[in-house]
Scaffold this active site. Structure first.
Site, PDB file in Angstrom:
ATOM      1  N   ASN A   1      42.352  38.272  52.038  1.00 49.91           N
ATOM      2  CA  ASN A   1      41.998  39.697  52.120  1.00 49.91           C
ATOM      3  C   ASN A   1      40.996  39.986  53.240  1.00 49.91           C
ATOM      4  O   ASN A   1      40.966  41.084  53.787  1.00 49.91           O
ATOM      5  CB  ASN A   1      41.421  40.178  50.789  1.00 49.91           C
ATOM      6  CG  ASN A   1      42.528  40.480  49.786  1.00 49.91           C
ATOM      7  OD1 ASN A   1      43.656  40.791  50.182  1.00 49.91           O
ATOM      8  ND2 ASN A   1      42.227  40.371  48.502  1.00 49.91           N
TER       9      ASN A   1
ATOM     10  N   MET B   1      44.889  34.637  42.207  1.00 47.83           N
ATOM     11  CA  MET B   1      45.631  34.954  43.443  1.00 47.83           C
ATOM     12  C   MET B   1      44.825  34.621  44.687  1.00 47.83           C
ATOM     13  O   MET B   1      45.259  34.900  45.811  1.00 47.83           O
ATOM     14  CB  MET B   1      46.031  36.430  43.459  1.00 47.83           C
ATOM     15  CG  MET B   1      47.059  36.789  42.422  1.00 47.83           C
ATOM     16  SD  MET B   1      47.932  38.282  42.902  1.00 47.83           S
ATOM     17  CE  MET B   1      48.751  38.708  41.376  1.00 47.83           C
ATOM     18  N   HIS B   2      43.646  34.087  44.530  1.00 45.86           N
ATOM     19  CA  HIS B   2      42.873  33.529  45.645  1.00 45.86           C
ATOM     20  C   HIS B   2      42.685  34.501  46.818  1.00 45.86           C
ATOM     21  O   HIS B   2      42.720  34.088  47.985  1.00 45.86           O
ATOM     22  CB  HIS B   2      43.537  32.237  46.154  1.00 45.86           C
ATOM     23  CG  HIS B   2      43.868  31.263  45.055  1.00 45.86           C
ATOM     24  ND1 HIS B   2      43.009  30.252  44.676  1.00 45.86           N
ATOM     25  CD2 HIS B   2      44.933  31.169  44.226  1.00 45.86           C
ATOM     26  CE1 HIS B   2      43.552  29.580  43.678  1.00 45.86           C
ATOM     27  NE2 HIS B   2      44.724  30.118  43.377  1.00 45.86           N
ATOM     28  N   CYS B   3      42.521  35.784  46.502  1.00 46.49           N
ATOM     29  CA  CYS B   3      42.295  36.812  47.554  1.00 46.49           C
ATOM     30  C   CYS B   3      43.458  36.916  48.529  1.00 46.49           C
ATOM     31  O   CYS B   3      43.280  37.300  49.685  1.00 46.49           O
ATOM     32  CB  CYS B   3      41.014  36.552  48.339  1.00 46.49           C
ATOM     33  SG  CYS B   3      39.533  36.560  47.347  1.00 46.49           S
ATOM     34  N   VAL B   4      44.662  36.525  48.089  1.00 51.28           N
ATOM     35  CA  VAL B   4      45.842  36.683  48.955  1.00 51.28           C
ATOM     36  C   VAL B   4      46.901  37.411  48.129  1.00 51.28           C
ATOM     37  O   VAL B   4      48.039  36.963  47.999  1.00 51.28           O
ATOM     38  CB  VAL B   4      46.363  35.310  49.463  1.00 51.28           C
ATOM     39  CG1 VAL B   4      47.365  35.493  50.613  1.00 51.28           C
ATOM     40  CG2 VAL B   4      45.214  34.447  49.965  1.00 51.28           C
TER      41      VAL B   4
END
Ligand SMILES: Cc1ncc(COP(=O)(O)O)c(C=O)c1O
Length: 409
Positions: free
Chosen positions: A123, A364-367
């Site tokens: 992100n 979602m690991h900032c993706v």
């Protein structure tokens, strides 16, 4: 394939205070989020607070002078670590996110200018461009990731044209662990007259990076992912581009002279470092670089490859566990993302911590766009670093197997 032991892990672990006392059996595999710190980094930061806790770059007394000298030294260390030509090309930021924003917002792209990214950016290299799309009318193009999880250079060539003014890409992805052929990407982008920024948050901690050899225009890193203090990042920029980049934050410390009508900015990098800085963080950054240099980046890479190879083979042999692409450990550096059939990744992470003190990341690991496009809820991610041992990998494998056999549906 079993690779030979490269590093004396037991010796390395003695440098990390977490591995003493009650927490000595913690299995910390959340390194892609933030790493642990060696005692030398903690001591360098403490020395600042204990011995010369003053403000650098402004006052002229002895304590301030010492701070300025230490900050200059840290900048030189980062410059040489990244292969920058000169220390003035290194600006300290509070994280990688700020470094990426500095370029996205400071380049002042115009309506219709096009920016190319991949479809699996963090992100921090997605949202700033989205904002520029909304506020300035820039256009975006994406390089789509194929099911192999690897970067598709042909797809990249297809989205390039003379409208592209900036290519901004993750150097190593934080979920798949896959890297991009950075030099080729830079060459192709430059042929079209586009500048290139690489998000090196997951690359710089694990491999040698030479911005000069890559000829990349901007390179952003996250110091807390490479043994350094929390809340520290770095932006490298070629001097010619830093001179035309507008600061994200302006004020005291970033200007040489102001009148009521105008302000004269200091030359880079000071113009990007307005306001009192995180001196302990900057000094700790220098100490982290020293530590990494002592270990050697090639040794670090070899050690992680060995751990990931073994962890991958253990999980591959575990029923109901699926490993996210790329399939082969050698394409994933220090990252191993996986799912257990019928379980949410958060449940997997919580249970692993509960039953084995195994700490990983989930979600979602900032993706987000990457997972949403593939209708996935997320994944569990183990990420290895210099202090992780083969015994820990074996225990990680056992605990994942236990979770899968008891809770998979
Ligand atoms: C690929 C990537 N880019 C950017 C970031 C953001 O880094 P920071 O927390 O230093 O802003 C991360 C953090 O996980 C990352 O993995």
């Amino acid at each position: 394939m079993f690779l030979p032991e490269h590093m004396d892990v037991e010796r390395v672990r003695r440098d990390f205070p977490l591995y003493t006392g009650a927490s000595k059996d913690y299995i910390y595999l959340d390194n892609a989020c933030q790493t642990l710190r060696p005692i030398s980094v903690i001591e360098a930061m403490s020395r600042y607070y204990l011995e010369y806790p003053a403000c650098g770059g402004r006052s002229v007394h002895r304590l301030a002078t010492q701070v300025s000298i230490e900050v200059d030294e840290a900048r030189e260390k980062v410059a040489s670590f990244l292969g920058a030509e000169r220390p003035e090309e290194i600006a300290f930021t509070k994280n990688c996110t700020e470094a990426l924003n500095l370029v996205a917002k400071g380049r002042k792209l115009l309506k219709g200018d096009t920016v190319v990214t991949t479809d699996f950016e963090h992100n921090s290299n997605h949202v700033p461009w989205l904002q520029m799309q909304e506020s300035r009318g820039i256009k975006r193009r994406f390089v789509l990731t194929p099911p192999s999880g690897m970067f598709d250079i042909e797809a990249f060539k297809k989205v390039m044209s003379h409208e592209v003014k900036m290519v901004s890409m993750v150097h190593t992805n934080n979920i798949t662990g896959a890297g991009i052929p950075a030099k080729e990407v830079v060459e192709i982008s430059h042929d079209y007259g586009a500048l290139v920024m690489l998000d090196g948050a997951q690359a710089a901690p694990h491999q040698e990076v030479d911005v000069g050899q890559l000829d990349v225009d901007f390179y952003a890193i996250s110091v807390h992912k490479m043994l350094g203090p929390s809340g520290m990042g770095v932006l490298f920029g070629k001097m010619e581009h830093l001179r035309t980049l507008e600061p994200l934050v302006s004020g005291g410390g970033g200007v040489s002279l102001t009148t009521q009508e105008r302000a004269e900015l200091l030359p880079p990098p000071e113009r990007f470092e307005a306001g009192l800085q995180n001196y302990a963080g900057i000094i700790g950054t220098g100490a982290a670089i020293d530590y990494l240099n002592r270990l050697g980046m090639q040794e670090i890479r070899g050690h992680e490859a060995m751990l990931n190879e073994r962890a991958t083979s253990l999980l591959r042999a575990t029923p109901n566990v699926s490993i996210m692409a790329p399939a082969e450990a050698k394409h994933r550096g220090s990252i191993l993302s996986f799912n257990i059939k019928g379980m949410s990744s958060h449940d997997v992470a919580m249970i692993l911590d509960e039953i084995g003190k195994v700490m990983i990341r989930s979600g979602m690991h900032c993706v987000h766009p990457y997972f949403l496009a593939r209708q996935l809820e997320g994944c569990a991610r183990a990420s290895f670093y210099v202090y992780n041992s083969m015994e820990e990998v074996e225990r990680f494998g056992e605990k994942v197997s236990e979770v899968a056999s008891k809770f998979s549906m």
